[in-house]
Structure formats: structure tokens, C-alpha cells
Design an enzyme around this catalytic site. Structure first.
Site, PDB file in Angstrom:
ATOM      1  N   ASP A 108       0.840  -1.265   0.018  1.00  0.00           N
ATOM      2  CA  ASP A 108      -0.002   0.018   0.018  1.00  0.00           C
ATOM      3  C   ASP A 108       0.900   1.157  -0.093  1.00  0.00           C
ATOM      4  OD1 ASP A 108      -3.048   0.678   0.192  1.00  0.00           O
ATOM      5  OD2 ASP A 108      -2.035   1.853   1.721  1.00  0.00           O
ATOM      6  N   TYR A 151     -12.847   7.168  -1.787  1.00  0.00           N
ATOM      7  CA  TYR A 151     -12.393   7.542  -0.323  1.00  0.00           C
ATOM      8  C   TYR A 151     -10.925   8.378  -0.402  1.00  0.00           C
ATOM      9  CZ  TYR A 151      -8.797   3.641  -0.591  1.00  0.00           C
ATOM     10  OH  TYR A 151      -7.789   2.762  -1.136  1.00  0.00           O
ATOM     11  N   TYR A 234      -3.082  10.277   2.913  1.00  0.00           N
ATOM     12  CA  TYR A 234      -4.127  10.759   1.803  1.00  0.00           C
ATOM     13  C   TYR A 234      -3.945  12.325   1.559  1.00  0.00           C
ATOM     14  CZ  TYR A 234      -5.646   6.085   2.618  1.00  0.00           C
ATOM     15  OH  TYR A 234      -5.982   4.724   2.616  1.00  0.00           O
ATOM     16  N   HIS A 294      -6.594  -6.936  -1.408  1.00  0.00           N
ATOM     17  CA  HIS A 294      -5.733  -5.832  -1.015  1.00  0.00           C
ATOM     18  C   HIS A 294      -4.849  -6.306   0.256  1.00  0.00           C
ATOM     19  CE1 HIS A 294      -4.012  -1.904  -1.330  1.00  0.00           C
ATOM     20  NE2 HIS A 294      -4.500  -1.584   0.031  1.00  0.00           N
TER      21      HIS A 294
END
Length: 317
Positions: A108, A151, A234, A294
């Protein structure tokens, strides 16, 4: 018999970083870098496997996550090069433990510093293996290519994820994200919904993720909270380094689950199947895990361990 994983706090660049370790390291060292909402514990199966094979496994909690210290102000989104901090933390860990070279395994957002470390410090890198996220020579930008309810587009808005998450306790938030991110569909909220509304307590956990696992994750995020983990990564993707002339000097292994929802993101399949990564990584190997999600390192640990140990064995000393 599984070896005991040891835990310590290392003073790295003004922060105490929590580091989990196991193995004596006769054959070398493997550093594992987690993503979100993950933590050192996400690598528990891989750590034991490489330790049993003769390697030393090191898995830190990224700065601001779990048992690692929270970075001081300024906020990560106000820093010009927040990703460089993650690369420098890896270098600091290797130096603190007197490790000359290591294999890097990233998952990730942990793939980004793994790739960047290999590019910046090839003399300290034996090879790099990343799960789920291909190398990108430019910052990720989903504006205009993904729905507004995707998201990362929601969570980059200051305060939005905090308000969404704040309606529930830590355990419920981790549970919901694990449910959503383990699916094959991209999590997208509709108008009038927030991301946490996409699943509830009646939605079963993935069969490979136990209530006891959830307890561990929740206890670690109780320590750190979600404030920094939401902001990094993010609200920092636009600050990723542009590296159009990148060229890896070490072996690169990209592994992705065929049921990983990220495979459906714009450009990801082209990067993996279309050869884009090969232009930056001449010594590239790609593997696909059928039915892999994932979280394939937790879903199919034996398969991921097999791929990882094969990569370690095949890399030049």
C-alpha cells in the site's frame, strides 16, 4: 516453532519509532513497510517465515502510527517533502541497527518509500518487493478519473475523514476499513453517504481476519489515533516526487492480487501488465495471486511467503 518477535523503541531523527524484530539474520535483513490501516502486525506471517529461513525481519510502525511517536508540527500536508521523511526513517533504522544493506518489502502506501529508498540508496538495498501498488514516476492524482465518493478524494479534504471516523469507536473504524478494502470493488460512497456508511457490524469480517486480529489493530490505533494516518498518506499524495528519469539498479518484484480493488484504479493494470514499470526497473519480476485481495499477505500468507522467499533467494548477494 515460531520465534518470539521482539519489540523496541528506536530513537530515529527525533522520534521514538516502534520496531518489531525477529530472526538472527545470517542470510540478510528484510525491512517491512506497512500501509493503511495496517501496522507492524500486518507482516506477522512474513516475519516468521523469513526468520525461519535465516533472515532478520524488521517491521516498524510508521511515524505517527501505532506505538511510534507522533511527528511534531508542522502538519504533514504543509511539509514540502513528507515522503522523504519515510525514506530517511528507513535509513535511520538501518544505521541505528548497523545494517549495511537490506531487502525492502512495501505494501500500500509503504510501497512508495520502499521504491524511493531503492532509487536513492541502491548501495543499501538488496532488492525491493512491493504488494498491490506499482511504481509511479509521478504523483497519484484521481481527480477527474474517479468518482467524487472515492475514499482518497474524500479523505484528502481536511476534517472529513475525522468527522466520519469520529462517529464510531476505533475498533469499528478498523473493522469497516478492513471489510471494504478486502473486497474486489473500489470503495465509493454515494451522494449523502460517507465511507464508513458502506459497511456495518452486520457485514462479516473476511474469513482470514479474526476478531483477535481486529483487537490487536484496534489497540495499536487506540495509541496513535487516526489523525496523522489520515493526513499521511491521503493528504500528501500530491507531494510525491516526480521521477520521470528513475532507473532501479536493484531487482524489483511487483506482486498483486487479481481481486485487489486497486487493480481497477486508473493506470494500475497498464503499469503492471502493460510494461510501464519495466521501463523504470530493467530487472523487474511480476507475479499475480489468484483471488488475492488488497491484504493478500494476511489472506494467503503461505503463497506470499513462498513468493517472498523465492525473491530473496534469487537476488544476488
Amino acid at each position: 516453532m515460531a520465534q518470539l518477535i521482539e519489540h523496541s523503541q528506536l530513537p530515529i531523527r527525533g522520534l521514538n519509532l516502534h520496531v518489531a524484530q525477529v530472526g538472527t539474520g545470517e542470510l540478510g535483513t528484510v525491512v517491512f513497510l506497512h500501509g493503511f490501516p495496517e501496522i507492524w502486525y500486518s507482516w506477522r506471517h512474513q516475519m516468521q517465515a523469513v526468520a525461519a529461513a535465516g533472515y532478520r525481519a524488521i517491521a516498524p510502525d510508521s511515524r505517527g502510527y501505532g506505538l511510534s511517536d507522533q511527528p511534531p508540527e508542522p502538519e504533514p500536508e504543509d511539509v514540502e517533502t513528507p515522503w522523504e521523511d519515510l525514506v530517511a526513517d528507513v535509513l535511520g533504522i538501518l544505521d541505528a541497527l548497523s545494517i549495511p544493506k537490506a531487502f525492502l518489502v512495501g505494501k500500500d502506501f509503504g510501497a512508495m518509500p520502499a521504491y524511493d529508498f531503492a532509487l536513492r540508496h541502491p548501495d543499501r538495498t538488496c532488492g525491493v518487493m512491493c504488494l498491490g501498488i506499482p511504481f509511479s514516476p509521478v504523483p497519484y492524482n484521481f481527480e477527474g478519473t474517479m468518482p467524487e465518493g472515492f475514499y482518497p478524494l474524500r479523505w484528502r479534504q481536511p476534517g472529513r475523514a475525522e468527522a466520519d471516523f469520529g462517529r464510531y469507536d476505533i475498533r469499528r473504524v478498523v473493522r469497516t476499513i478492513y471489510v471494504l478494502f478486502s473486497g474486489s470493488e473500489v470503495p465509493v460512497a454515494k451522494v449523502g453517504q460517507e465511507t464508513m456508511d458502506l459497511a456495518d457490524d452486520s457485514t462479516p469480517l473476511p474469513e482470514w481476519f479474526t476478531e483477535e486480529d481486529l483487537d490487536v489493530y484496534a489497540s495499536l490505533y487506540e495509541k496513535s489515533g487516526f489523525g496523522y494516518p489520515i493526513r499521511m498518506p491521503y493528504r500528501c499524495t500530491d507531494k510525491m516526487t516526480t521521477q520521470l528519469d528513475a532507473k532501479f539498479q536493484v531487482p524489483v518484484f511487483m506482486v498483486i492480487g487479481e481481486n485487489d480493488y486497486t487493480f481497477k484504479l486508473p493506470g494500475f493494470e497498464a503499469a503492471v501488465r502493460g510494461g510501464m514499470m519495466k521501463s523504470f526497473a530493467p530487472d523487474l519480476k511480476v507475479a499475480f495471486v489468484p483471488e488475492g485481495s488488497h491484504f493478500m499477505q494476511e489472506q494467503f500468507p503461505e503463497k506470499v511467503n513462498e513468493l517472498l522467499l523465492g525473491f530473496l533467494k534469487d537476488c544476488p548477494p
